[in-house]
Structure formats: structure tokens, C-alpha cells
Design a protein around this motif. Structure first.
Motif, PDB file in Angstrom:
ATOM      1  N   GLY A  70      48.009   5.258  19.171  1.00 36.93           N
ATOM      2  CA  GLY A  70      47.382   4.903  20.442  1.00 36.93           C
ATOM      3  C   GLY A  70      46.187   3.987  20.258  1.00 36.93           C
ATOM      4  O   GLY A  70      45.987   3.045  21.016  1.00 36.93           O
TER       5      GLY A  70
ATOM      6  N   ARG B 205      49.268   9.577  23.887  1.00 37.33           N
ATOM      7  CA  ARG B 205      50.523   9.432  23.146  1.00 37.33           C
ATOM      8  C   ARG B 205      51.124  10.799  22.901  1.00 37.33           C
ATOM      9  O   ARG B 205      50.435  11.713  22.471  1.00 37.33           O
ATOM     10  CB  ARG B 205      50.289   8.739  21.807  1.00 37.33           C
TER      11      ARG B 205
ATOM     12  N   THR C 157      41.350   8.058  23.697  1.00 40.12           N
ATOM     13  CA  THR C 157      42.749   8.021  23.296  1.00 40.12           C
ATOM     14  C   THR C 157      43.109   9.407  22.764  1.00 40.12           C
ATOM     15  O   THR C 157      42.346  10.000  22.007  1.00 40.12           O
ATOM     16  CB  THR C 157      42.979   6.959  22.209  1.00 40.12           C
TER      17      THR C 157
END
Length: 63
Positions: A53, A62, A27
């Protein structure tokens, strides 16, 4: 988007360690440095996006 290319690469790649397959998720929290006056505020925003995220699920980018 280059960040998503990395995300998909690691998502689909089969890592093997000591004869055991490992699944990797990633992420990212990404922001543009031009939108911030200080490095600290930029890092704080990237960190906020990263945790957003992680809360929403794995394998996301993100902005």
C-alpha cells in the motif's frame, strides 16, 4: 468497511499543533487471522500488504 471509515476520517480531519495545520495520511495492511497457521505468518502478510500500500500511494487499505 470500518477501516476505510478511519482512513477517510483522518484524511479529512484538520489537525492543528502549535497553530500549524497538519495533514495526516494512513495506510493499513489487513488480513484475516483464520487464514494463517501462526501469528508470525499473519503478521508477515499484514506487513507485506502494508508496504504494498505504501508503494502504491498514500491513504489506502490493503486486504
Amino acid at each position: 468497511m470500518k477501516n476505510k471509515q478511519y482512513l477517510y476520517f483522518f484524511q479529512d480531519y484538520n489537525f492543528v499543533y502549535k497553530n500549524q495545520e497538519l495533514r495526516v495520511t494512513m495506510t493499513f495492511g489487513v488480513c484475516n487471522s483464520k487464514n494463517f497457521e501462526t501469528v508470525d505468518s499473519m503478521i508477515a502478510e499484514a506487513d507485506r500488504l502494508l508496504y504494498n500500500g505504501k508503494i502504491s500511494g498514500k491513504n489506502s487499505v490493503r486486504y
